[in-house]
Design an enzyme around this catalytic site. Structure first.
Site, PDB file in Angstrom:
ATOM      1  N   LEU A 190      -2.840  -7.042 -12.880  1.00 43.14           N
ATOM      2  CA  LEU A 190      -3.315  -5.851 -12.175  1.00 43.14           C
ATOM      3  C   LEU A 190      -4.734  -5.795 -12.405  1.00 43.14           C
ATOM      4  CD1 LEU A 190      -0.515  -3.389 -13.029  1.00 43.14           C
ATOM      5  CD2 LEU A 190      -0.460  -4.624 -10.868  1.00 43.14           C
ATOM      6  N   ASP A 191      -5.557  -5.157 -11.403  1.00 45.57           N
ATOM      7  CA  ASP A 191      -6.949  -4.835 -11.646  1.00 45.57           C
ATOM      8  C   ASP A 191      -6.945  -3.902 -12.783  1.00 45.57           C
ATOM      9  OD1 ASP A 191      -7.383  -6.750  -9.448  1.00 45.57           O
ATOM     10  OD2 ASP A 191      -7.198  -4.725  -7.971  1.00 45.57           O
ATOM     11  N   LYS A 192      -8.127  -3.826 -13.292  1.00 52.16           N
ATOM     12  CA  LYS A 192      -8.563  -2.946 -14.221  1.00 52.16           C
ATOM     13  C   LYS A 192      -7.966  -1.321 -14.205  1.00 52.16           C
ATOM     14  CE  LYS A 192     -11.902  -1.631 -17.806  1.00 52.16           C
ATOM     15  NZ  LYS A 192     -13.176  -1.759 -18.299  1.00 52.16           N
ATOM     16  N   THR A 196      -5.996  -0.231 -12.008  1.00 50.85           N
ATOM     17  CA  THR A 196      -4.512   0.029 -11.435  1.00 50.85           C
ATOM     18  C   THR A 196      -3.730   0.041 -12.504  1.00 50.85           C
ATOM     19  OG1 THR A 196      -4.796  -1.493  -9.458  1.00 50.85           O
ATOM     20  CG2 THR A 196      -2.668  -0.948 -10.089  1.00 50.85           C
ATOM     21  N   ARG A 254      -5.742  -3.255  -1.806  1.00 54.61           N
ATOM     22  CA  ARG A 254      -7.075  -2.506  -1.597  1.00 54.61           C
ATOM     23  C   ARG A 254      -7.934  -3.048  -0.401  1.00 54.61           C
ATOM     24  NH1 ARG A 254      -9.623  -4.041  -7.256  1.00 54.61           N
ATOM     25  NH2 ARG A 254     -11.382  -2.976  -6.471  1.00 54.61           N
TER      26      ARG A 254
END
Length: 284
Positions: A135-137, A139, A235
């Site tokens: 997961l992105d930072k 998120t 996104r």
């Protein structure tokens, strides 16, 4: 960290299977892995005796699989904690907070999600933890972690074969008109930015399905499911149709007070490759 033995137990469910058939046919472990485990006499009974690989086993036989000197390099960090949502012999699922990096840039760094997961694993006598997806930072949400190399290989293949359902909730800018839809736009790198992705005809196939949960004056809450797992997929897709995720300023989203995205990985579901049971994990 010290090189510790990573191991797991498995109880056979079918009559007459051999160790070799379980590894080669059921789990589809690679030839190199199977060969190495045979050479290491890595499959034993509960008394610690190595098993013959081609001897048929009775249903319900308990096997112990050992991996010599297999461990993960993440430094355990007791100063960061994560919530464990699910755990068995093979995997665990933990909740990554928004604003926390998934893993360190350098092996000796701490403070990330994987450092916290590794601390949990080591406290419970383990030595191996590798994330199955990311997961992105910015998120928040569920991340699956493999606890031994065969689980890692199996779940990696399940990701590739789209056998894991991943559900997200996202608050996006503007009012999404259609109540549900499919966003099928290929995604590739943006040549003008080191980390950004973009919809590109030459990119990788990417499919996001969504349904509207709630509309507000300035934003829409949607549930999105991934059929593919491209970097920044949700996104990029919602930005492409003019509804970027709130807080995602990289893709044109409006700013949030905490700087995090309004994007949460809320649910994962799959047929467990070891137990054969439908397993659903939801964020609490």
């Amino acid at each position: 960290m010290d090189k510790l033995t990573t191991s797991f137990r498995y109880r056979t469910s079918e009559e007459g299977l051999t160790v070799e058939e379980i590894l080669r046919d059921d789990w589809k472990a690679g030839k190199k892995t199977v060969h190495q485990m045979r050479m290491d006499k890595a499959v034993m009974d509960t008394a610690g005796h190595p098993l013959e690989w081609r001897t048929p086993l009775e249903a319900g036989t308990e096997l112990v699989f050992h991996f010599k000197d297999v461990y993960s390099s993440y430094k355990p960090d007791e100063h960061v904690t994560v919530s464990i949502l699910f755990e068995d012999e093979h995997i665990l699922a933990a909740l990554k907070p928004a604003g926390m990096a998934i893993h360190p840039d350098e092996t000796d760094e701490g403070g990330t999600f994987m450092n916290a997961v590794m601390a949990h694993v080591v406290r419970n006598g383990g030595a191996y933890a590798e994330h199955i997806h990311r997961l992105d930072k910015g998120t928040e949400g569920i991340v699956l972690i493999a606890k031994h190399p065969i689980a890692k290989a199996l779940f990696d293949r399940m990701i590739e074969e789209r056998a894991i359902t991943r559900i997200y909730h996202a608050e996006v800018d503007g009012r999404v008109k259609r109540m549900r839809g499919t966003l099928q736009y290929p995604i590739g790198r943006d040549r003008h930015h080191p980390t950004r992705r973009r919809v590109s005809p030459g990119g990788q196939d990417a499919i996001t399905r969504y349904r509207v949960i709630e509309r507000n004056d300035e934003s829409t809450l949607v549930e999105a499911s991934l059929e593919t797992g491209r970097t920044h997929q949700i996104r990029v897709h919602f930005s492409h149709i003019g509804h970027p995720v709130k807080g995602d300023t990289l893709y044109g989203g409006s700013e949030t007070t905490d700087g995090n995205y309004r994007l949460i990985a809320t649910k994962v579901s799959f047929i467990h490759p070891f137990t054969k049971e439908l397993t659903t994990i939801e964020a609490k």
